[in-house]
Design a protein around this motif. Structure first.
Motif, PDB file in Angstrom:
ATOM      1  N   MET A   1      29.190 -35.653 -30.767  1.00  0.00           N
ATOM      2  CA  MET A   1      30.387 -36.431 -30.498  1.00  0.00           C
ATOM      3  C   MET A   1      30.293 -37.722 -31.286  1.00  0.00           C
ATOM      4  N   TYR A   2      31.084 -37.772 -32.327  1.00  0.00           N
ATOM      5  CA  TYR A   2      31.084 -38.930 -33.226  1.00  0.00           C
ATOM      6  C   TYR A   2      32.520 -39.415 -33.427  1.00  0.00           C
ATOM      7  N   PRO A   3      32.695 -40.697 -33.777  1.00  0.00           N
ATOM      8  CA  PRO A   3      34.049 -41.185 -34.075  1.00  0.00           C
ATOM      9  C   PRO A   3      34.527 -40.664 -35.429  1.00  0.00           C
ATOM     10  N   GLU A   4      35.811 -40.554 -35.560  1.00  0.00           N
ATOM     11  CA  GLU A   4      36.442 -40.227 -36.841  1.00  0.00           C
ATOM     12  C   GLU A   4      36.565 -41.527 -37.639  1.00  0.00           C
TER      13      GLU A   4
ATOM     14  N   GLU B   1      30.289 -64.461 -23.532  1.00  0.00           N
ATOM     15  CA  GLU B   1      31.630 -64.143 -24.019  1.00  0.00           C
ATOM     16  C   GLU B   1      32.076 -62.781 -23.495  1.00  0.00           C
ATOM     17  N   PRO B   2      33.352 -62.665 -23.096  1.00  0.00           N
ATOM     18  CA  PRO B   2      33.849 -61.357 -22.653  1.00  0.00           C
ATOM     19  C   PRO B   2      34.177 -60.464 -23.856  1.00  0.00           C
ATOM     20  N   TYR B   3      33.740 -59.198 -23.788  1.00  0.00           N
ATOM     21  CA  TYR B   3      33.965 -58.243 -24.873  1.00  0.00           C
ATOM     22  C   TYR B   3      34.377 -56.884 -24.324  1.00  0.00           C
ATOM     23  N   VAL B   4      35.035 -56.119 -25.193  1.00  0.00           N
ATOM     24  CA  VAL B   4      35.155 -54.675 -25.053  1.00  0.00           C
ATOM     25  C   VAL B   4      34.086 -54.111 -25.971  1.00  0.00           C
ATOM     26  N   TRP B   5      33.265 -53.193 -25.452  1.00  0.00           N
ATOM     27  CA  TRP B   5      32.133 -52.669 -26.204  1.00  0.00           C
ATOM     28  C   TRP B   5      32.418 -51.255 -26.713  1.00  0.00           C
ATOM     29  N   ALA B   6      31.952 -50.966 -27.911  1.00  0.00           N
ATOM     30  CA  ALA B   6      32.086 -49.626 -28.488  1.00  0.00           C
ATOM     31  C   ALA B   6      30.954 -49.420 -29.497  1.00  0.00           C
ATOM     32  N   VAL B   7      30.832 -48.200 -29.986  1.00  0.00           N
ATOM     33  CA  VAL B   7      29.788 -47.881 -30.961  1.00  0.00           C
ATOM     34  C   VAL B   7      30.373 -47.085 -32.124  1.00  0.00           C
ATOM     35  N   ASP B   8      29.665 -47.175 -33.247  1.00  0.00           N
ATOM     36  CA  ASP B   8      30.052 -46.427 -34.443  1.00  0.00           C
ATOM     37  C   ASP B   8      29.286 -45.112 -34.492  1.00  0.00           C
ATOM     38  N   ARG B   9      29.403 -44.403 -35.591  1.00  0.00           N
ATOM     39  CA  ARG B   9      28.750 -43.102 -35.746  1.00  0.00           C
ATOM     40  C   ARG B   9      27.232 -43.197 -35.604  1.00  0.00           C
ATOM     41  N   ALA B  10      26.635 -44.183 -36.243  1.00  0.00           N
ATOM     42  CA  ALA B  10      25.176 -44.288 -36.235  1.00  0.00           C
ATOM     43  C   ALA B  10      24.622 -44.501 -34.832  1.00  0.00           C
ATOM     44  N   ARG B  11      25.340 -45.221 -33.989  1.00  0.00           N
ATOM     45  CA  ARG B  11      24.817 -45.556 -32.654  1.00  0.00           C
ATOM     46  C   ARG B  11      25.400 -44.700 -31.532  1.00  0.00           C
ATOM     47  N   SER B  12      26.308 -43.790 -31.852  1.00  0.00           N
ATOM     48  CA  SER B  12      26.858 -42.908 -30.813  1.00  0.00           C
ATOM     49  C   SER B  12      25.785 -42.140 -30.046  1.00  0.00           C
ATOM     50  N   PRO B  13      24.768 -41.567 -30.723  1.00  0.00           N
ATOM     51  CA  PRO B  13      23.758 -40.813 -29.964  1.00  0.00           C
ATOM     52  C   PRO B  13      23.027 -41.638 -28.906  1.00  0.00           C
ATOM     53  N   ASP B  14      23.005 -42.946 -29.032  1.00  0.00           N
ATOM     54  CA  ASP B  14      22.366 -43.801 -28.035  1.00  0.00           C
ATOM     55  C   ASP B  14      23.028 -43.657 -26.664  1.00  0.00           C
ATOM     56  N   TYR B  15      24.246 -43.141 -26.637  1.00  0.00           N
ATOM     57  CA  TYR B  15      25.038 -43.086 -25.409  1.00  0.00           C
ATOM     58  C   TYR B  15      25.311 -41.667 -24.929  1.00  0.00           C
TER      59      TYR B  15
ATOM     60  N   PRO C   1       5.637 -33.639 -35.512  1.00  0.00           N
ATOM     61  CA  PRO C   1       5.926 -32.417 -36.249  1.00  0.00           C
ATOM     62  C   PRO C   1       7.148 -31.659 -35.744  1.00  0.00           C
ATOM     63  N   GLY C   2       7.832 -32.163 -34.743  1.00  0.00           N
ATOM     64  CA  GLY C   2       8.989 -31.465 -34.186  1.00  0.00           C
ATOM     65  C   GLY C   2      10.196 -31.433 -35.090  1.00  0.00           C
ATOM     66  N   GLY C   3      10.149 -32.192 -36.170  1.00  0.00           N
ATOM     67  CA  GLY C   3      11.262 -32.198 -37.107  1.00  0.00           C
ATOM     68  C   GLY C   3      12.270 -33.286 -36.809  1.00  0.00           C
ATOM     69  N   GLY C   4      13.174 -33.443 -37.738  1.00  0.00           N
ATOM     70  CA  GLY C   4      14.232 -34.424 -37.592  1.00  0.00           C
ATOM     71  C   GLY C   4      13.769 -35.828 -37.916  1.00  0.00           C
ATOM     72  N   ALA C   5      14.700 -36.744 -37.803  1.00  0.00           N
ATOM     73  CA  ALA C   5      14.430 -38.135 -38.140  1.00  0.00           C
ATOM     74  C   ALA C   5      14.666 -39.055 -36.955  1.00  0.00           C
ATOM     75  N   ARG C   6      14.887 -38.452 -35.773  1.00  0.00           N
ATOM     76  CA  ARG C   6      15.222 -39.260 -34.606  1.00  0.00           C
ATOM     77  C   ARG C   6      14.651 -38.599 -33.358  1.00  0.00           C
ATOM     78  N   VAL C   7      14.198 -39.431 -32.420  1.00  0.00           N
ATOM     79  CA  VAL C   7      13.708 -38.939 -31.138  1.00  0.00           C
ATOM     80  C   VAL C   7      14.225 -39.846 -30.026  1.00  0.00           C
TER      81      VAL C   7
ATOM     82  N   LEU D   1      24.172 -31.163 -27.301  1.00  0.00           N
ATOM     83  CA  LEU D   1      24.605 -32.181 -28.259  1.00  0.00           C
ATOM     84  C   LEU D   1      23.411 -32.734 -29.034  1.00  0.00           C
ATOM     85  N   HIS D   2      22.337 -33.030 -28.340  1.00  0.00           N
ATOM     86  CA  HIS D   2      21.113 -33.484 -29.010  1.00  0.00           C
ATOM     87  C   HIS D   2      20.590 -32.419 -29.977  1.00  0.00           C
ATOM     88  N   GLU D   3      20.577 -31.186 -29.508  1.00  0.00           N
ATOM     89  CA  GLU D   3      20.073 -30.095 -30.352  1.00  0.00           C
ATOM     90  C   GLU D   3      20.911 -29.950 -31.621  1.00  0.00           C
ATOM     91  N   ARG D   4      22.231 -29.922 -31.475  1.00  0.00           N
ATOM     92  CA  ARG D   4      23.112 -29.777 -32.643  1.00  0.00           C
ATOM     93  C   ARG D   4      22.942 -30.924 -33.629  1.00  0.00           C
TER      94      ARG D   4
END
Length: 178
Positions: A1-4, A32-46, A74-80, A138-141
């Motif tokens: 699930m990533y943003p367009e 400061e009050p904010y509305v929070w969101a994430v981009d493609r790179a940080r979407s997996p954090d959520y 050795p499990g592969g990938g670039a993220r854990v 989602l993590h697997e894909r």
């Protein structure tokens, strides 16, 4: 699930939000009050239940081979991602929604590398929220290793002492250090 392109995402377990209004989060370090969101790179954090403590690490341009081998392994990938066993049932059972928001009112937030996007004006979603689906799948894909640990702190200490990129969210809710 990533943003367009032209979008950022907000993840929530609440599918009824019609308008995001800037606010100061209870856990915020800034006033400061904010509305929070994430981009493609940080979407997996959520891709987790909101309250789930999690520690994440990923390969960057400056990551050493030794750190990649020691932490990514050795499990592969670039993220854990790592969570504790006590959160596995919640991860499997939560219904998480992604809200697509227009990127225009948002600006990057965080130093030295932005970790989120914030808006200081109310923002309306571009459409109804989309159910994210099975978070394990989602993590697997995405090719992200997901580790289930008895305690996050040993992993976290190794990550923050490494050359990997990292993020920890809701760590206050993790089990105490052993």
């Amino acid at each position: 699930m990533y943003p367009e392109p032209g979008e950022v995402l907000h993840f929530s377990e609440d599918p009824t939000i019609d308008r995001f209004v800037p606010h100061v989060a209870p856990t915020a370090k800034q006033s400061e009050p904010y509305v929070w969101a994430v981009d493609r790179a940080r979407s997996p954090d959520y891709w987790f239940p909101r309250a789930c403590p999690r520690a994440m690490a990923w390969v960057t341009d400056t990551t050493t081979d030794a750190d990649r081998t020691a932490i990514i392994g050795p499990g592969g990938g670039a993220r854990v991602h790592a969570i504790e066993y006590g959160w596995l049932d919640s991860l499997r059972g939560v219904t998480l929604f992604a809200y697509r928001l227009p990127a225009a009112p948002f600006r990057p937030f965080g130093e030295p590398v932005p970790h989120a996007h914030v808006a200081t004006v109310p923002v309306e979603p571009l459409a109804r929220p989309h159910p994210v689906g099975d978070l394990l799948e989602l993590h697997e894909r995405a090719g992200i290793q997901l580790r289930i640990l008895p305690n996050l702190w040993g992993f976290w200490d190794a990550v923050v002492g490494s050359s990997l990129g990292f993020s920890g969210i809701r760590l206050r809710g993790a089990r105490p250090r052993e």
